[in-house]
Design an enzyme around this catalytic site. Structure first.
Site, PDB file in Angstrom:
ATOM      1  N   SER A 222      49.550  48.510  38.328  1.00 11.67           N
ATOM      2  CA  SER A 222      50.510  48.393  37.110  1.00 11.67           C
ATOM      3  C   SER A 222      50.089  49.529  35.763  1.00 11.67           C
ATOM      4  O   SER A 222      48.950  49.756  35.738  1.00 11.67           O
ATOM      5  CB  SER A 222      50.483  47.030  36.132  1.00 11.67           C
ATOM      6  OG  SER A 222      51.075  47.432  35.079  1.00 11.67           O
TER       7      SER A 222
ATOM      8  N   TYR B 247      45.310  39.666  32.817  1.00 13.39           N
ATOM      9  CA  TYR B 247      46.128  40.094  33.886  1.00 13.39           C
ATOM     10  C   TYR B 247      45.808  41.632  34.222  1.00 13.39           C
ATOM     11  O   TYR B 247      45.571  42.067  35.351  1.00 13.39           O
ATOM     12  CB  TYR B 247      47.422  39.971  33.543  1.00 13.39           C
ATOM     13  CG  TYR B 247      48.457  40.690  34.254  1.00 13.39           C
ATOM     14  CD1 TYR B 247      48.628  40.601  35.756  1.00 13.39           C
ATOM     15  CD2 TYR B 247      49.138  41.996  33.579  1.00 13.39           C
ATOM     16  CE1 TYR B 247      49.428  41.488  36.440  1.00 13.39           C
ATOM     17  CE2 TYR B 247      49.976  42.813  34.609  1.00 13.39           C
ATOM     18  CZ  TYR B 247      50.206  42.367  36.003  1.00 13.39           C
ATOM     19  OH  TYR B 247      50.963  42.950  36.809  1.00 13.39           O
TER      20      TYR B 247
ATOM     21  N   LYS C 107      43.872  43.916  37.344  1.00 15.01           N
ATOM     22  CA  LYS C 107      44.358  45.121  38.247  1.00 15.01           C
ATOM     23  C   LYS C 107      43.481  46.105  38.215  1.00 15.01           C
ATOM     24  O   LYS C 107      43.213  46.863  39.255  1.00 15.01           O
ATOM     25  CB  LYS C 107      45.992  45.604  37.726  1.00 15.01           C
ATOM     26  CG  LYS C 107      46.901  44.640  37.784  1.00 15.01           C
ATOM     27  CD  LYS C 107      47.418  44.420  39.185  1.00 15.01           C
ATOM     28  CE  LYS C 107      48.796  43.692  39.056  1.00 15.01           C
ATOM     29  NZ  LYS C 107      49.170  43.312  40.450  1.00 15.01           N
TER      30      LYS C 107
HETATM   31  P1  NAD Z   1      56.885  38.158  41.569  1.00 18.55           P
HETATM   32  O1  NAD Z   1      56.102  36.908  40.902  1.00 18.55           O
HETATM   33  O2  NAD Z   1      58.291  37.937  41.481  1.00 18.55           O
HETATM   34  O3  NAD Z   1      56.532  38.272  42.964  1.00 18.55           O
HETATM   35  C1  NAD Z   1      55.093  37.993  43.243  1.00 18.55           C
HETATM   36  C2  NAD Z   1      55.407  36.966  44.456  1.00 18.55           C
HETATM   37  O4  NAD Z   1      53.856  36.918  45.041  1.00 18.55           O
HETATM   38  C3  NAD Z   1      56.052  35.618  44.196  1.00 18.55           C
HETATM   39  O5  NAD Z   1      56.855  35.589  45.209  1.00 18.55           O
HETATM   40  C4  NAD Z   1      54.718  34.529  44.435  1.00 18.55           C
HETATM   41  O6  NAD Z   1      55.369  33.648  44.989  1.00 18.55           O
HETATM   42  C5  NAD Z   1      53.700  35.498  45.359  1.00 18.55           C
HETATM   43  N1  NAD Z   1      52.403  34.724  45.306  1.00 18.55           N
HETATM   44  C6  NAD Z   1      51.714  34.654  44.030  1.00 18.55           C
HETATM   45  N2  NAD Z   1      50.294  34.232  44.308  1.00 18.55           N
HETATM   46  C7  NAD Z   1      50.253  34.258  45.726  1.00 18.55           C
HETATM   47  C8  NAD Z   1      49.295  33.871  46.541  1.00 18.55           C
HETATM   48  N3  NAD Z   1      48.091  33.768  46.427  1.00 18.55           N
HETATM   49  N4  NAD Z   1      49.626  33.722  47.779  1.00 18.55           N
HETATM   50  C9  NAD Z   1      50.863  34.223  48.497  1.00 18.55           C
HETATM   51  N5  NAD Z   1      51.797  34.735  47.465  1.00 18.55           N
HETATM   52  C10 NAD Z   1      51.626  34.375  46.271  1.00 18.55           C
HETATM   53  O7  NAD Z   1      56.486  39.495  40.598  1.00 18.55           O
HETATM   54  P2  NAD Z   1      56.915  40.927  40.986  1.00 18.55           P
HETATM   55  O8  NAD Z   1      57.740  41.274  39.792  1.00 18.55           O
HETATM   56  O9  NAD Z   1      57.726  40.965  41.949  1.00 18.55           O
HETATM   57  O10 NAD Z   1      55.492  41.649  41.132  1.00 18.55           O
HETATM   58  C11 NAD Z   1      55.038  41.898  42.290  1.00 18.55           C
HETATM   59  C12 NAD Z   1      53.525  42.606  41.961  1.00 18.55           C
HETATM   60  O11 NAD Z   1      53.844  43.887  41.267  1.00 18.55           O
HETATM   61  C13 NAD Z   1      52.614  41.820  41.213  1.00 18.55           C
HETATM   62  O12 NAD Z   1      51.250  41.968  41.821  1.00 18.55           O
HETATM   63  C14 NAD Z   1      52.707  42.255  40.076  1.00 18.55           C
HETATM   64  O13 NAD Z   1      51.495  42.071  39.301  1.00 18.55           O
HETATM   65  C15 NAD Z   1      52.966  43.902  40.251  1.00 18.55           C
HETATM   66  N6  NAD Z   1      53.895  44.350  38.986  1.00 18.55           N
HETATM   67  C16 NAD Z   1      54.668  44.086  38.576  1.00 18.55           C
HETATM   68  C17 NAD Z   1      55.592  44.469  37.460  1.00 18.55           C
HETATM   69  C18 NAD Z   1      56.719  43.863  36.945  1.00 18.55           C
HETATM   70  O14 NAD Z   1      56.846  44.175  35.746  1.00 18.55           O
HETATM   71  N7  NAD Z   1      57.562  43.053  37.476  1.00 18.55           N
HETATM   72  C19 NAD Z   1      54.961  45.565  36.767  1.00 18.55           C
HETATM   73  C20 NAD Z   1      53.625  46.016  37.282  1.00 18.55           C
HETATM   74  C21 NAD Z   1      52.954  45.532  38.402  1.00 18.55           C
END
Ligand code: NAD
Ligand code: UDP
Length: 338
Positions: A126, A150, A154
């Protein structure tokens, strides 16, 4: 039979869109998700869009025995690792949950991959790893820092991956630093479905527009930016999804580890986003400007040159497309997948 791509967290927001992009580029996604922040309905919607329902294993990335079984039976070609927790405020309240899920979950996954002889990984990092950057646009070689658990999770995972690669250069690792993913698939069938009141700007805006929330609060009108509101690099989630396909293509063809920003290279202020959304939905959005939110920074946008050079990828969808797609998703699914 083609070897699948294991997509941890594939039922979530970015993961479900990436499944569509993977299928469209001829790959076979296999989702592993514990559904702690998502619904498997998203995968049924992926089927409606693409004609293919991704394979689905309901389970946790911290479950080593499950990972061993899945990797042995399915022999994936690579892993795209989205699974993790992502709410900054919650991470301050429950740091151990975040370190366990994000850092512990990734280490468990890496160990299982090592046991299975699978060394191709794409990791969701991120722009938060840049902390409060000294200048914009942000290049990958800028200093990194964290202001909350958080972000620190990362940073720690990036470092774990760096150490692993140094210890065993047979690993191929992509560390992708996302800026602000927004929008939805143009079908309106999949999109962002936050639980409870959204923390992020765009889902908050769409829920105000659809009448689920009464008014937007803009956190700070006195930032050192052109209009006083925060400036971010909002990237369409389908551009981001296609960035993963480009990263996968590169990873499968080249040895090594790489780190790239996935952003547009354009800063957009909170007020500009509100105005773009008002144009798109044809109505005014009630908002008020309130105090700055703790931990926020003034501006953050990517230098995306490295991704273009290395992956031959760049974001192509504009702000109007972002708003139109987010609005289509929200109108068709006013209560999300529920
Ligand atoms: P999201 O919460 O929609 O998706 C994450 C998924 O991981 C969910 O479906 C959740 O059920 C699953 N999950 C969480 N912990 C788990 C575990 N221990 N085992 C199995 N499944 C698990 O989030 P997103 O926005 O799709 O983000 C995806 C990734 O991208 C994350 O790692 C997040 O930190 C990163 N990210 C997101 C953003 C954003 O703004 N959305 C920005 C930068 C980085
Ligand atoms: N923001 C806002 N009101 C909200 C949510 C967000 O004014 O209800 C602002 C926030 O202060 C920041 C920008 O919108 O300037 C993007 O915030 P978001 O939480 O979406 O992403 P971040 O960049 O913090 O990861």
């Amino acid at each position: 039979m083609t070897q699948p791509i294991l997509v941890t967290g594939g039922a979530g927001y970015i993961g479900s869109h990436t499944c569509v992009a993977l299928i469209e580029s001829g790959h076979t996604p296999l989702v592993l998700d514990n559904l702690c922040n998502s619904s498997s309905e998203s995968l049924e919607r992926v089927r409606r869009i693409s004609g293919v329902r991704p394979g689905f294993v309901e389970g946790d990335v911290r479950d080593a025995a499950l990972l061993d079984r899945v990797l042995a039976e399915q022999r994936p070609q690579a892993v795209i690792h989205f699974a993790g927790l992502k709410a900054v405020g919650e991470s301050v309240q429950q740091p151990l949950e975040y370190y366990d899920n994000n850092v512990g979950g990734t280490v468990t996954l890496l160990q299982a991959m090592q046991r299975a002889g699978l060394r191709n990984l794409i990791f969701s990092s991120s722009a938060t790893v840049y902390g409060d950057p000294a200048s914009v646009p942000i290049r990958e070689d800028f200093p990194r820092s964290a202001t909350n658990p958080y972000g620190r999770s990362k940073l720690m995972i990036e470092d774990v991956l760096g150490d692993l690669y140094r210890a065993d250069p047979a690993w191929r690792i992509a560390r992708l630093r996302y800026f602000n993913p927004v929008g939805a698939h143009p079908s309106g069938l999949i999109g962002e479905d936050p639980r409870g009141v959204p923390n992020n700007l765009l889902p908050y805006i769409t829920q105000v527009a659809v009448g689920r929330l009464s008014r937007l609060r803009i956190f700070g009108g006195d930032w050192p930016t052109p209009d006083g509101t925060g400036v971010r690099d909002f990237i369409h989630v389908m551009d981001l999804a296609e960035g993963h396909v480009a990263a996968l293509r590169h990873l499968l063809a080249h040895e090594g580890m790489f780190t790239v920003n996935l952003g547009t290279g354009q800063g957009c202020s909170v007020l500009q986003m509100v105005q773009a959304f008002e144009r798109c939905c044809g109505r005014g959005l009630p908002y008020e400007i309130v105090q700055r939110r703790a931990g926020d920074i003034a501006e953050c946008w990517a230098d995306p040159a490295q991704a273009q050079r290395l992956l031959n990828w760049k974001a192509v969808r504009d702000l109007d497309t972002i708003c139109a797609d987010a609005w289509r998703w929200q109108q068709a699914n006013p209560a999300g997948y529920a």
